[in-house]
Design a protein around this motif. Structure first.
Motif, short mmCIF file in Angstrom:
data_model
loop_
_atom_site.label_atom_id
_atom_site.label_comp_id
_atom_site.label_asym_id
_atom_site.label_seq_id
_atom_site.Cartn_x
_atom_site.Cartn_y
_atom_site.Cartn_z
N PRO A 1 -8.57 9.56 4.52
CA PRO A 1 -6.96 9.65 4.33
C PRO A 1 -6.37 8.24 4.43
N GLN A 2 -8.01 7.30 4.11
CA GLN A 2 -7.48 5.63 3.83
C GLN A 2 -6.81 6.05 1.94
N VAL A 3 -7.19 6.63 1.82
CA VAL A 3 -7.72 6.95 0.21
C VAL A 3 -6.50 7.83 0.04
N ILE A 4 -5.94 8.62 0.64
CA ILE A 4 -4.35 9.56 0.32
C ILE A 4 -3.26 8.91 0.73
N GLN A 5 -3.51 7.78 1.38
CA GLN A 5 -2.84 7.27 2.42
C GLN A 5 -1.88 6.11 0.56
N ALA A 6 -3.29 5.53 0.59
CA ALA A 6 -3.25 4.91 -0.80
C ALA A 6 -2.43 5.01 -1.72
N TRP A 7 -2.45 6.28 -2.28
CA TRP A 7 -2.59 7.34 -3.33
C TRP A 7 -0.99 7.35 -2.97
N LYS A 8 -1.05 8.31 -1.36
CA LYS A 8 0.91 8.70 -1.69
C LYS A 8 1.68 7.37 -1.00
N THR A 9 0.98 6.65 -0.53
CA THR A 9 2.22 5.62 -0.48
C THR A 9 2.50 4.03 -1.73
N LYS A 10 1.40 4.19 -2.51
CA LYS A 10 0.98 3.18 -3.71
C LYS A 10 1.73 1.73 -3.08
N LYS B 1 -6.05 0.27 -5.51
CA LYS B 1 -5.99 -0.76 -5.06
C LYS B 1 -6.09 -2.50 -6.83
N LEU B 2 -6.19 -1.54 -7.41
CA LEU B 2 -6.04 -2.50 -8.65
C LEU B 2 -5.01 -1.92 -9.21
N ILE B 3 -4.44 -0.50 -9.15
CA ILE B 3 -3.03 -0.01 -9.54
C ILE B 3 -1.66 -0.62 -9.23
N TYR B 4 -2.19 -0.61 -7.74
CA TYR B 4 -0.58 -0.82 -6.75
C TYR B 4 -1.50 -2.31 -6.26
N LYS B 5 -1.39 -3.35 -6.72
CA LYS B 5 -1.60 -4.75 -6.73
C LYS B 5 -0.48 -5.04 -5.14
N THR C 1 -22.82 10.33 -2.93
CA THR C 1 -22.33 10.40 -3.70
C THR C 1 -19.99 10.44 -3.90
N ILE C 2 -20.47 11.46 -2.57
CA ILE C 2 -18.83 11.95 -2.33
C ILE C 2 -17.88 10.14 -2.29
N GLU C 3 -19.07 9.45 -1.19
CA GLU C 3 -18.47 8.99 -0.26
C GLU C 3 -17.68 7.40 -1.49
N THR C 4 -18.95 7.46 -2.43
CA THR C 4 -18.95 6.61 -3.63
C THR C 4 -17.51 7.08 -4.94
N ILE C 5 -16.56 8.12 -4.88
CA ILE C 5 -16.15 8.42 -5.44
C ILE C 5 -15.22 8.54 -4.27
N LEU C 6 -14.85 8.19 -3.44
CA LEU C 6 -13.79 7.94 -2.80
C LEU C 6 -13.59 6.36 -2.47
N VAL C 7 -14.65 6.10 -2.84
CA VAL C 7 -14.59 4.80 -2.11
C VAL C 7 -13.82 4.20 -3.83
N ILE C 8 -14.62 4.71 -4.57
CA ILE C 8 -13.89 4.27 -6.29
C ILE C 8 -12.59 4.79 -6.52
N ALA C 9 -11.95 5.41 -5.89
CA ALA C 9 -10.57 5.86 -6.39
C ALA C 9 -9.56 4.71 -5.34
N LEU C 10 -10.47 4.84 -4.23
CA LEU C 10 -9.48 3.36 -3.12
C LEU C 10 -9.59 2.29 -4.32
N ILE C 11 -10.50 2.05 -4.83
CA ILE C 11 -10.61 0.83 -6.05
C ILE C 11 -9.72 1.39 -6.49
N ILE C 12 -9.58 1.61 -7.32
CA ILE C 12 -8.58 1.94 -8.26
C ILE C 12 -7.16 2.25 -8.12
#
Length: 84
Positions: A21-30, A80-84, A67-78
C-alpha cells in the motif's frame, strides 16, 4: 520441515502486503514527503543482507520473499527520488 517453510513464506507475504500500500500510495499521489529516505535505504540494506543469507543457507522462502520485498523497497526509493 515443510511447515516451517510455510511459516517463512507467510512471514514474507505479510511483510510484502504491508509494503505494497505504501508503494501504491507513493506512485498514485506522487508524494513521498512522509517517507524517510534513510529508513528506506536501511530497510533495503537489511533485505539484501537477508537475501544473501537465504542464498547461503539455501532457504527458498527467504530468497523468494526477500526478492519481492526488495523490489517493493526499490520502487519506493525510486518514487522518493522522483517525487521529492
Amino acid at each position: 520441515m515443510y511447515y516451517i517453510q510455510l511459516i517463512g513464506y507467510l512471514a514474507g507475504f505479510i511483510i510484502a502486503v504491508a509494503l505494497t500500500p505504501q508503494v501504491i500510495q507513493a506512485w498514485k499521489t506522487k508524494s513521498t514527503t512522509d517517507i524517510s529516505l534513510p529508513w528506506t535505504i536501511t530497510l533495503l540494506i537489511g533485505l539484501l543482507l537477508y537475501f544473501i543469507y537465504g542464498i547461503g543457507i539455501r532457504e527458498m522462502p527467504i530468497i523468494v520473499m526477500n526478492t519481492i520485498e526488495t523490489i517493493l523497497v526499490i520502487a519506493l526509493i525510486i518514487a522518493k527520488l522522483i517525487y521529492k
